[in-house]
Design an enzyme around this catalytic site. Structure first.
Site, PDB file in Angstrom:
ATOM      1  CB  CYS A   1      -0.948   0.002   1.194  1.00  0.00           C
ATOM      2  SG  CYS A   1      -2.115  -1.358   1.146  1.00  0.00           S
TER       3      CYS A   1
ATOM      4  CG  HIS B   1      -3.114   3.753   1.592  1.00  0.00           C
ATOM      5  ND1 HIS B   1      -3.541   3.311   0.361  1.00  0.00           N
ATOM      6  CD2 HIS B   1      -3.229   2.699   2.443  1.00  0.00           C
ATOM      7  CE1 HIS B   1      -3.894   2.048   0.467  1.00  0.00           C
ATOM      8  NE2 HIS B   1      -3.728   1.656   1.719  1.00  0.00           N
TER       9      HIS B   1
ATOM     10  CG  ASN C   1      -6.567  -0.563   0.765  1.00  0.00           C
ATOM     11  OD1 ASN C   1      -5.832  -0.125  -0.117  1.00  0.00           O
ATOM     12  ND2 ASN C   1      -6.110  -0.997   1.924  1.00  0.00           N
TER      13      ASN C   1
END
Ligand code: ACO
Length: 324
Positions: free
Chosen positions: A114, A251, A281
């Site tokens: 990520c 993020h 996500n």
């Protein structure tokens, strides 16, 4: 004269198919209310059969190049962040390079899950400010739907597919915080946390791609602490404070992580770009997707000070301060 890596264009691409929380209710034992309350996610995009990470990346890259007003052949560096490559090798970056008709320069992948986009941006920035390359395409692209265990309700509700890209150009600046471009980057990792967020397969272990496994609560706890630490380090290194930031682009893992981090750092929620409700996500793609969305709708403008942050498997985490 100081060389700066200036963002001259950005773009994104999302697969057509949208999977809503109600759709997921039919796959695992969950509810729309639970997902929204715990994560803020309402829907996510899922790649079609045969639609690969490099295809999503290429579409995003084409849009970023068009937005930059340059030609694909003006690009001499491609750094692509992904944890879901098309193949074990060659790199997804070289697949994109070929699809764009670029036959010179260098292309390679960066793997920091990520945090991948912040890592890739940092790497590309170092190449450009060294003078070795002139124009870089930095891409975050993922097909996380392929590594999810669709029987595990604790993870499959969280992720989505997509890609985002920016074009960076080496331009001369004055060496001050008023310059456009990447002004500061901080990267961190700590491999002791492997078991909290990982994929249970790989070429050298099981010979399979594996599935994502996560201790959600532990990841949540570490995320807020690590992100606050790396942002405070960015502020300390640059003298910038939360009040100087026009746009905070975190993020997009979970609405609660985003809110808790912003609260901890006194960042005004009105200055936070949030796309997690529609994208889920998307790992390395989440920041460039959010950046491109906020540029397209007119929120991020030339000259704005933008703070990026991410945390992911490894653990890896990092932040970047960019004047748009
Ligand atoms: N639907 C319904 N119930 C569920 C679901 C679901 N999808 N998933 C878990 N539950 C249940 C659990 O079984 C548990 O039930 P129990 O109390 O009967 O045992 C209950 O909900 C609470 O589970 P927790 O895991 O404690 O729930 P929590 O409030 O921690 O939320 C979540 C879970 C959303 C995963 C949260 O921990 C989180 O967001 N963690 C961060 C993870 C993350 O964002 N990872 C992304 C990668 S890393 C990064 O990008 C930063």
């Amino acid at each position: 004269m100081t060389l700066r890596s200036v963002v001259i264009g950005c773009g994104h691409y999302l697969p057509e198919r949208i999977l809503t929380n109600s759709d997921i209710e039919k796959i695992v034992d969950t509810t729309d209310d639970w997902i929204i309350e715990r994560t803020g996610i309402q829907s996510r995009h899922i790649a079609a059969e045969g639609e690969t990470t490099s295809m999503l990346a290429t579409r995003a890259a084409e849009r970023a190049i068009e937005n930059a007003g340059c030609l694909a052949t003006d690009i001499d560096l491609i750094v692509l962040a992904t944890a879901t490559p098309d193949y074990t090798f060659p790199s997804t970056a070289t697949q994109v390079q070929a699809a764009l008709g670029i036959h010179s320069g260098a292309a390679f992948d960066v793997q920091a899950v990520c945090s991948g986009f912040v890592y890739a941006l940092t790497v590309a920035d170092k190449f450009l400010i060294s003078g070795s390359h002139k124009r870089a395409l930095v891409i975050g692209a993922e097909t996380f739907s392929r590594i999810l265990d669709w029987t595990d309700r604790t993870t499959c509700v969280l992720f989505g597919d997509g890609a985002g890209a920016v074009v960076l150009e080496a331009q001369s600046g004055k060496g001050t915080l008023e310059d456009r471009g990447v002004l500061n980057t901080v990267l961190r990792s700590d491999g002791r946390h492997r078991d909290k967020l990982y994929v249970d397969g790989g070429p050298s272990t099981t010979g399979t791609s594996g599935h994502l496994r996560m201790e959600g609560r532990e990841v949540f706890r570490h995320a807020v602490t690590c992100l606050a630490e790396v942002i405070e380090e960015t502020f300390a290194q640059t003298g910038v404070s939360a009040q100087d930031i026009q746009w905070f682009v975190p993020h997009q893992a979970n609405r609660r992580i985003i809110d808790a981090t912003a609260r901890k750092l006194n960042i005004d929620p009105a200055h936070v770009v949030v796309t997690v409700e529609k994208h889920g996500n998307t790992s390395a793609a989440s920041i460039p997707l959010a950046l491109s969305t906020a540029c397209q709708d007119g929120r991020i403008k030339r000259g704005d000070l933008v703070l990026l942050e991410a945390m992911g498997g490894g653990f890896t985490w990092g932040a970047a301060l960019v004047r748009w």
